[in-house]
Design an enzyme around this catalytic site. Structure first.
Site, PDB file in Angstrom:
ATOM      1  N   CYS A  31       2.920 -92.779  49.381  1.00  0.00           N
ATOM      2  CA  CYS A  31       1.508 -91.353  48.516  1.00  0.00           C
ATOM      3  C   CYS A  31       2.121 -90.008  47.527  1.00  0.00           C
ATOM      4  CB  CYS A  31       0.424 -91.328  49.294  1.00  0.00           C
ATOM      5  SG  CYS A  31      -0.701 -89.644  48.660  1.00  0.00           S
TER       6      CYS A  31
ATOM      7  N   CYS B 262     -13.995 -74.740  52.540  1.00  0.00           N
ATOM      8  CA  CYS B 262     -13.164 -76.120  52.011  1.00  0.00           C
ATOM      9  C   CYS B 262     -14.561 -76.994  51.361  1.00  0.00           C
ATOM     10  CB  CYS B 262     -12.725 -76.764  52.731  1.00  0.00           C
ATOM     11  SG  CYS B 262     -13.559 -77.311  53.940  1.00  0.00           S
TER      12      CYS B 262
END
Ligand code: SAH
Length: 493
Positions: free
Chosen positions: A167, A448
């Site tokens: 990733c 967030c």
């Protein structure tokens, strides 16, 4: 009249906007199309995947005109993987989108006026390098059609694993670690967990790295001691454990290997029971907070070291975290005399920076292991004016408020500042209610999820506060997520 499309129709559309999930939005015959993988500025042929009365979902079939905001994604899986939604969009444009997202949510969900938001909102703080920034990855373990063991990422909104050991948002070491684990499982025929049946041993692999120290943690989540794994010795959670540990310990930086036992049939990744099987139970990371104001700031260039255990929350982007915390501290505006609460404090990161510039800080956090980390982090950093409570903010705070009336803890009933940093679902109503009763002069809201941020700010502002400053920080490049910090102040102060 809207033209009604049906599934599999091909429509030509110009993409004019970006949706909340990163999809391209365009109009065809007054009909709104949400086109997965289309970038704002593209002209595309889109294939309808789901048609509704006024709008339809579609996916990119053919790119007719390439948007000037299109860029080459580094990851070959970016379209299937549920992790990244914006890799094909130029990073500068990603930042613009996130700035707008926060602004729009404050207006649309929070009911604040556009002019008011524009007056208080500062420009988003972006990343210098939006790849390889994540210090944490959680890989599901499964098998492919041929029965080979695979790890990777879930495809968007599914539990289908896209096999990948690489990733580009994560640490480079992850690939090698996953390869060691897969090889070990194949060699010893170790079973993978089957979600539907609730059987099989290995569920997930968690890898964390302290970017400043280079320390690496691996935690293998297993479904208890599966009976099928007959060869397990008493102290072994994974067959041929010592061989696995000898392979893993060859990785530079390997510091902690642990097992998490999760026997529940649930989407929750980690089980509560943790056994360290090699090295230390924690890894460390250093956070350096800079002086964001020019003068009069008590925490200039301060550095603290944090121990992190497998179950504790720790910000995933350490470079941006330094900017985020610097901003939160700037908004807290400490002089050294303040008494504060830090709600949803995790391992006490924000609390300890606050404590260094204030008289006293009380942190509250739901995960008991994180509170243990917070207390030991206070000790190891020589901080004596930070105290921590394990429990729900919405229970600890009201209970404290009731009980402390008239006693020596009275000061904390009416603190100078309350900092909150809740998970995506935002603050509980009981928590917001008590905050309003406690009448802190300032509240610093670290969020967030700007939708729940907007919802909670509306409640707090209706309770006597006004927004003074707001700023987004990009903690999650290439995804649609964005962090934001807002300073609100009591109107009568
Ligand atoms: N401020 C910390 C942690 C922020 S993440 C940091 O910057 O690292 C949010 C934290 O809230 C997590 O640690 C989570 O475990 C905790 N949490 C979730 N629900 C909670 C609740 N109801 N009460 C208190 N803490 C909670």
């Amino acid at each position: 009249m809207c033209q009604h499309y049906k599934k599999n129709d091909i429509v030509t559309v110009t993409i004019e906007d970006i949706g909340t999930d990163g999809e391209g939005i365009g109009k065809a015959d007054g009909y709104t199309l949400f086109v997965k993988d289309a970038v704002v500025g593209d002209v595309v042929e889109a294939r309808i995947t789901k048609a509704k009365k006024q709008y339809a979902y579609a996916r990119l079939e053919k790119l007719l005109t390439t948007s000037p905001f299109r860029t080459k994604p580094r990851c070959p899986h970016h379209r299937q993987c549920g992790g990244c939604q914006l890799q094909a969009l130029d990073y500068k444009k990603q930042l613009e989108y996130k700035q707008q997202k926060v602004r729009n949510n404050l207006i649309r969900i929070g009911g604040f006026k556009g002019t008011e938001i524009d007056r208080v909102m500062e420009p988003i703080i972006g990343m210098e390098e939006p790849y390889r920034y994540r210090n944490k990855a959680q890989y599901p373990v499964g098998t492919d059609r041929e029965g080979h063991i695979v790890t990777g990422f879930y495809a968007g909104r599914t539990h289908t694993i896209i096999p990948s050991t690489e990733c580009y948002l994560g640490a480079e070491e992850n690939k090698k670690i996953l390869e060691i684990l897969i090889k070990h499982m194949e060699k010893h025929h170790i079973s993978v967990y089957d979600e539907a049946a609730g059987k099989g041993l290995v569920r997930h692999i968690l890898i964390r790295k302290g970017f400043t120290t280079g320390e690496i943690m691996v935690c293998v989540v297993v479904n208890g001691e599966s009976e099928k794994e007959g060869s397990i010795h008493k102290e072994e959670y994974i067959p041929y454990q010592s061989e696995l540990l000898s392979d893993l310990s060859g990785i530079i930086g390997m510091t902690s290997v642990s097992i998490s036992i999760n026997t529940e049939k649930t989407n929750v990744i980690m089980g509560k029971e943790i056994h360290t099987i090699w090295g230390s139970p924690v890894i460390h990371d250093v956070i350096h907070v800079r002086d964001m104001r020019r003068e009069g700031y008590p925490c200039t260039g301060q550095e603290l070291t944090f121990a992190i255990s497998p179950l504790s929350f720790y910000q995933v982007n350490p470079v941006q975290t330094e900017k985020l915390y610097s901003l939160a501290l700037e908004y807290a505006g400490l002089t050294g005399r303040e008494v504060l609460w830090d709600l949803y404090c995790g391992i006490g990161t924000i609390s300890l920076f606050l404590a260094s510039g204030a008289r006293q800080v009380c942190g509250v956090e739901i995960v008991p292991q994180a509170i243990e980390d917070a207390r030991s982090n206070a000790r190891s950093n020589g901080i004596v004016n930070a105290f921590f409570y394990a429990g729900k903010a919405e229970e600890i705070l009201p209970a404290y408020y009731e009980k402390s009336q008239g006693n020596e803890q009275e000061e904390l009933r009416h603190p100078d500042v309350i900092v909150v940093d809740p998970p995506r679902k935002g603050c509980d109503a009981a928590c917001l209610d008590t905050i309003i009763q406690m009448k802190p002069g300032r509240i610093v809201y670290v969020s967030c999820d700007s939708a729940t941020l907007a919802r909670d700010l509306r409640i707090l502002c209706d309770g006597g506060y006004e927004i003074k400053k707001a700023r987004a920080v990009d903690q999650f490049g290439h995804t649609v997520h964005v962090e934001a910090v807002v300073l609100i102040q009591r109107k009568d102060t």
